[in-house]
Scaffold this motif. Structure first.
Motif, short mmCIF file in Angstrom:
data_model
loop_
_atom_site.label_atom_id
_atom_site.label_comp_id
_atom_site.label_asym_id
_atom_site.label_seq_id
_atom_site.Cartn_x
_atom_site.Cartn_y
_atom_site.Cartn_z
N CYS A 97 4.62 5.04 9.47
CA CYS A 97 4.13 4.28 9.53
C CYS A 97 2.15 4.90 9.23
N ALA A 98 2.28 6.39 9.13
CA ALA A 98 1.04 6.76 8.49
C ALA A 98 1.07 6.44 7.04
N ALA A 99 2.35 7.53 6.60
CA ALA A 99 2.08 7.21 5.07
C ALA A 99 1.96 5.58 4.93
N LEU A 100 2.35 4.74 4.95
CA LEU A 100 2.68 3.02 3.97
C LEU A 100 0.66 2.89 5.02
N ASP A 101 0.69 3.43 5.67
CA ASP A 101 -1.13 2.81 6.00
C ASP A 101 -1.86 3.07 5.03
N ALA A 102 -0.96 4.59 4.22
CA ALA A 102 -2.47 4.93 3.65
C ALA A 102 -1.80 4.68 2.41
N ASP A 103 -1.15 3.75 2.00
CA ASP A 103 -0.86 4.31 0.55
C ASP A 103 -1.04 1.90 0.32
N GLU A 104 -2.10 2.51 -0.43
CA GLU A 104 -2.86 1.32 -1.12
C GLU A 104 -1.66 0.15 -1.76
N ALA A 105 -0.92 0.42 -2.34
CA ALA A 105 -0.07 -0.01 -2.75
C ALA A 105 1.12 -0.81 -2.25
N VAL A 106 0.85 -0.94 -0.28
CA VAL A 106 1.57 -1.32 0.44
C VAL A 106 0.61 -2.52 1.42
N ARG A 107 0.80 -4.01 1.44
CA ARG A 107 -0.19 -4.77 1.69
C ARG A 107 0.74 -4.76 3.18
N ILE A 108 1.95 -5.61 3.42
CA ILE A 108 2.76 -5.85 4.42
C ILE A 108 3.93 -4.81 5.01
N GLU A 113 4.86 8.19 20.69
CA GLU A 113 4.77 7.00 21.05
C GLU A 113 5.38 6.38 20.46
N TYR A 114 6.90 6.07 19.97
CA TYR A 114 6.97 5.61 18.81
C TYR A 114 6.86 4.03 18.75
N ALA A 115 6.43 3.15 19.59
CA ALA A 115 5.91 1.78 19.44
C ALA A 115 4.41 1.99 19.24
N ALA A 116 3.44 2.46 20.02
CA ALA A 116 2.19 2.48 19.61
C ALA A 116 2.16 2.91 18.26
N VAL A 117 3.08 4.06 17.29
CA VAL A 117 2.56 3.88 15.90
C VAL A 117 2.76 2.63 15.51
N VAL A 118 3.56 2.07 15.39
CA VAL A 118 3.85 0.77 14.76
C VAL A 118 2.21 -0.51 15.70
N ARG A 119 2.08 -0.19 16.90
CA ARG A 119 1.04 -1.41 17.23
C ARG A 119 -0.52 -0.54 16.11
N ASP A 120 -0.47 0.39 16.63
CA ASP A 120 -2.10 0.87 15.46
C ASP A 120 -1.73 0.75 14.83
#
Length: 259
Positions: free
Chosen positions: A43-54, A88-95
């Motif tokens: 989740c952290a890596a995808l949040d930081a990846d500017e190529a990923v939007r959804i 907390e694996y639900a929190a990393v998605v929610r955040d």
């Protein structure tokens, strides 16, 4: 791909859409501590990846999205302080800052339901069965069900699910507002991907500020939320995507936001 000996968290990308797969189908995609850490890293890596939007999150196999935490791992807890500070694996998605769609089929239970609640949109296959069985095991869930369920389905429906531990089918989940759509299982992946790709065609600053503004409504008083929304609106007006949106309107064509 991050993995342990019994389960993996896979990440697949298709253009501006990323797909997280909780992949432990022989155990209904139950999540072990190493898988939770892998999900957090993904989740952290995808949040930081500017190529990923959804981002789409789903489960491996046909029988389950996720049955939540691995019960054997929970039985091995000896250090409660370390457990308190777990990933907390639900929190990393929610955040996540980026919009997340949960693609649900089969069992969506406990922590699996909390992951789905942490997403922004929930689309269920007809086979989905959703529930919060923690009360039958002797505890309240720790991933947000008691907080997110009342906001989605109202206090009474939330308490019915949380205090009974019962599961409901996809049609019931749609009726009470727990999921946004129900489609046939065979059509689920294509339907979710088409929605994700459409959203990914929009300006990423627009989709992320829409999420930020709407999430703020869950915790802010109305007047503060409206002020917050206006500040985010001003930020969007400073982005070059605004000019493309206006030009596309004037030229009667589809806007292209950094394809």
């Amino acid at each position: 791909m991050a993995e342990n000996t019994d389960g993996v968290v896979r990440v697949e990308t298709d253009g501006h859409v990323a797909r997280i797969v909780i992949d432990r189908p022989r155990k209904h995609n139950a999540i072990t501590p190493p898988m939770a850490r892998s999900l957090g890293e993904s989740c952290a890596a995808l949040d930081a990846d500017e190529a990923v939007r959804i981002v789409i999150i789903t489960g491996g196999g046909e029988r389950a999205f996720s049955a939540g935490s691995d019960m054997n791992a929970l039985g091995e807890i000896t250090d409660l302080w370390a457990f308190r500070n777990r990933v907390e694996y639900a929190a990393v998605v929610r955040d996540m800052r980026k919009p997340v769609i949960a693609s649900l089929r089969g069992w969506v239970l406990g922590g699996g339901l909390e992951i789905a609640l942490g997403a922004d949109i929930r689309i269920a296959g007809a086979s989905a069965k959703l529930g919060a069985p923690e009360v039958t095991r002797g505890w309240v869930g720790g991933g947000g069900a008691s907080q997110m369920l009342p906001r989605l389905v109202g206090y009474g429906q939330a308490m019915r699910l949380l205090l009974s531990g019962d599961t409901i089918d996809a049609a019931q989940a749609l009726r009470i507002g727990l999921v946004e759509e129900v489609v046939e299982d065979a059509d689920l992946d294509a339907h979710v991907m088409a929605l994700a790709q459409r959203m990914a065609s929009f300006s990423p600053i627009a989709t992320q500020t829409v999420k930020a503004a709407t999430r703020a409504a869950l915790s802010m008083p109305l007047e503060a939320g409206i002020r917050h929304e206006n500040e985010l609106h001003v930020i969007c007006m400073s982005d070059r995507g605004r000019h493309e949106g206006i030009a596309a309107f004037q030229e009667k064509r589809t806007a292209k936001f950094g394809e």
